[in-house]
Design a protein around this motif. Structure first.
Motif, short mmCIF file in Angstrom:
data_model
loop_
_atom_site.label_atom_id
_atom_site.label_comp_id
_atom_site.label_asym_id
_atom_site.label_seq_id
_atom_site.Cartn_x
_atom_site.Cartn_y
_atom_site.Cartn_z
N ARG A 176 0.81 -1.21 0.00
CA ARG A 176 0.00 0.00 0.00
C ARG A 176 0.85 1.27 0.00
O ARG A 176 0.32 2.38 -0.05
CB ARG A 176 -0.97 -0.01 1.17
CG ARG A 176 -1.93 -1.20 1.14
CD ARG A 176 -3.03 -1.08 2.18
NE ARG A 176 -3.94 0.02 1.87
CZ ARG A 176 -4.98 -0.04 1.03
NH1 ARG A 176 -5.22 -1.16 0.37
NH2 ARG A 176 -5.75 1.01 0.84
N ALA A 177 2.17 1.10 0.02
CA ALA A 177 3.06 2.25 -0.16
C ALA A 177 2.93 2.80 -1.58
O ALA A 177 3.17 3.99 -1.83
CB ALA A 177 4.50 1.85 0.13
N GLU A 178 2.55 1.94 -2.50
CA GLU A 178 2.37 2.38 -3.89
C GLU A 178 1.27 3.42 -4.02
O GLU A 178 1.33 4.30 -4.88
CB GLU A 178 2.07 1.19 -4.79
CG GLU A 178 3.27 0.30 -5.06
CD GLU A 178 4.41 1.06 -5.74
OE1 GLU A 178 4.13 1.82 -6.69
OE2 GLU A 178 5.56 0.90 -5.31
N LEU A 179 0.26 3.33 -3.17
CA LEU A 179 -0.83 4.30 -3.20
C LEU A 179 -0.32 5.68 -2.78
O LEU A 179 -0.73 6.71 -3.33
CB LEU A 179 -1.97 3.85 -2.29
CG LEU A 179 -2.63 2.53 -2.66
CD1 LEU A 179 -3.67 2.14 -1.61
CD2 LEU A 179 -3.28 2.64 -4.04
N VAL A 180 0.56 5.71 -1.78
CA VAL A 180 1.15 6.98 -1.35
C VAL A 180 2.07 7.53 -2.44
O VAL A 180 2.05 8.72 -2.76
CB VAL A 180 1.94 6.80 -0.03
CG1 VAL A 180 2.64 8.10 0.37
CG2 VAL A 180 1.01 6.33 1.08
N LYS A 181 2.86 6.64 -3.03
CA LYS A 181 3.79 7.05 -4.09
C LYS A 181 3.03 7.60 -5.29
O LYS A 181 3.46 8.58 -5.93
CB LYS A 181 4.65 5.86 -4.51
CG LYS A 181 5.81 6.21 -5.43
CD LYS A 181 6.70 5.00 -5.66
CE LYS A 181 7.89 5.37 -6.55
NZ LYS A 181 8.78 4.20 -6.77
N ARG A 182 1.88 7.01 -5.60
CA ARG A 182 1.08 7.47 -6.73
C ARG A 182 0.55 8.88 -6.49
O ARG A 182 0.45 9.69 -7.40
CB ARG A 182 -0.08 6.50 -6.94
CG ARG A 182 -0.80 6.62 -8.27
CD ARG A 182 -1.89 5.56 -8.36
NE ARG A 182 -1.35 4.22 -8.18
CZ ARG A 182 -2.09 3.16 -7.93
NH1 ARG A 182 -3.41 3.28 -7.81
NH2 ARG A 182 -1.52 1.96 -7.80
N GLU A 183 0.22 9.17 -5.22
CA GLU A 183 -0.36 10.48 -4.89
C GLU A 183 0.70 11.55 -4.67
O GLU A 183 0.54 12.69 -5.09
CB GLU A 183 -1.24 10.37 -3.65
CG GLU A 183 -1.90 11.69 -3.25
CD GLU A 183 -2.85 11.53 -2.08
OE1 GLU A 183 -3.41 12.54 -1.63
OE2 GLU A 183 -3.04 10.38 -1.60
N TRP A 184 1.80 11.19 -4.02
CA TRP A 184 2.81 12.17 -3.61
C TRP A 184 4.11 12.07 -4.41
O TRP A 184 4.97 12.93 -4.27
CB TRP A 184 3.13 12.00 -2.13
CG TRP A 184 2.00 12.37 -1.23
CD1 TRP A 184 1.03 11.55 -0.73
CD2 TRP A 184 1.70 13.68 -0.72
NE1 TRP A 184 0.16 12.25 0.07
CE2 TRP A 184 0.55 13.56 0.09
CE3 TRP A 184 2.31 14.92 -0.85
CZ2 TRP A 184 -0.02 14.64 0.76
CZ3 TRP A 184 1.75 16.01 -0.19
CH2 TRP A 184 0.60 15.87 0.60
N GLY A 185 4.29 11.01 -5.17
CA GLY A 185 5.53 10.84 -5.92
C GLY A 185 6.59 10.12 -5.13
O GLY A 185 7.66 9.79 -5.67
N THR A 186 6.33 9.82 -3.87
CA THR A 186 7.28 9.12 -3.02
C THR A 186 6.55 8.57 -1.81
O THR A 186 5.51 9.10 -1.40
CB THR A 186 8.41 10.05 -2.55
OG1 THR A 186 9.34 9.31 -1.72
CG2 THR A 186 7.86 11.21 -1.74
N SER A 187 7.11 7.52 -1.24
CA SER A 187 6.60 6.99 0.03
C SER A 187 7.71 6.97 1.08
O SER A 187 7.53 6.45 2.17
CB SER A 187 6.03 5.58 -0.16
OG SER A 187 7.04 4.70 -0.64
#
Length: 259
Positions: A183-194
């Motif tokens: 689910r880090a991918e969801l953060v990366k998708r929104e912010w560009g990084t996790s």
């Protein structure tokens, strides 16, 4: 013959003169006294402090020439703080002899007792997200409706199961961890990084008034640690609390707790 309702009403009739001579007011006798203001406060007031992700913006012990004396004072008072607070984390309530002490105002030279908070290592790390990211020991993930403090209890449990569970239980714990990590991918998708370091660097550039509003930016985000970050602590947690509760008993405990 009186019905049950009539009987109840008859019992509810009070003798005002009797109450007065007994030293009890009519309001008290009739049950009309306003309840104590603190009644029910446990439903509106949190038992523990909220976790708001943070990064050190002020004084570290190694960054101040006058820090030697402050460091000596910290080492002196630290055991007192832990003993007075019974080694109980102010964020999640977990109690362990291996809890840590956090400087609430970011100033490691400020060793006033009110500035020193007992923190479980998982909760303490949330106040140093830059350090967690730099050491590649965690990521931000997207999960809704779970407070970080509760999530830290889950992470501690996963680490314990990976260390002391059966092969089947360890496999289940690893699968849960991998699902959470995905689910880090969801953060990366929104912010560009996790990576917590990137968020920490952004926080360091904010004006204080904007920094104080940072909680909203982290909505639906949790800090997931690598279990290896707490390998040493895991052994201590098992010795202190989990050895007496082997994983084989957890189903029965859960069943009793949720009846």
């Amino acid at each position: 013959m009186l019905g049950q309702d009539d009987t109840a009403r008859k019992k509810a009739v009070y003798d005002e003169e009797l109450l007065r001579t007994a030293g009890v007011s009519w309001e008290e006798g009739a049950g009309n006294v306003a309840p104590d203001a603190s009644l029910g406060s446990n439903f509106t007031e949190r038992r523990y402090l909220d976790i708001v992700f943070s990064v050190k913006r002020k004084v570290w012990r190694q960054d101040d020439e006058q820090m030697e004396s402050a460091n000596a004072e910290y080492k002196r008072i630290r055991p007192e703080i832990l003993a007075k607070g019974m080694h109980k984390c102010v964020f999640c309530g977990y109690r362990s002899k291996h809890t840590e002490v956090h400087h609430a105002n970011d100033n490691h030279a400020d060793n006033r007792p009110e500035n020193l908070l007992i923190a479980d290592p998982l909760c303490h790390g949330t106040q140093h997200i830059g350090q967690v990211g730099t050491q590649r020991q965690g990521v931000f993930i997207n999960v809704e409706h779970i407070p970080q403090a509760e999530f830290n209890h889950l992470q501690r449990t996963i680490a314990v199961v990976m260390a002391m569970g059966t092969d089947e239980e360890k496999a289940e714990a690893r699968a849960l961890f991998q699902h959470l990590a995905s689910r880090a991918e969801l953060v990366k998708r929104e912010w560009g990084t996790s990576n917590p370091s990137d968020f920490a660097n952004a926080l360091l550039t904010l004006r204080q008034e904007d920094f104080d509003k940072r909680e909203g930016a982290f909505a639906h985000m949790l800090l997931l640690y690598k279990p290896s970050r707490f390998a040493e602590y895991t052994a201590n947690w098992i010795d202190e609390n989990y050895k007496a509760l082997p994983t084989s008993t957890w189903d029965r405990i859960h069943e009793r707790a949720t009846r």
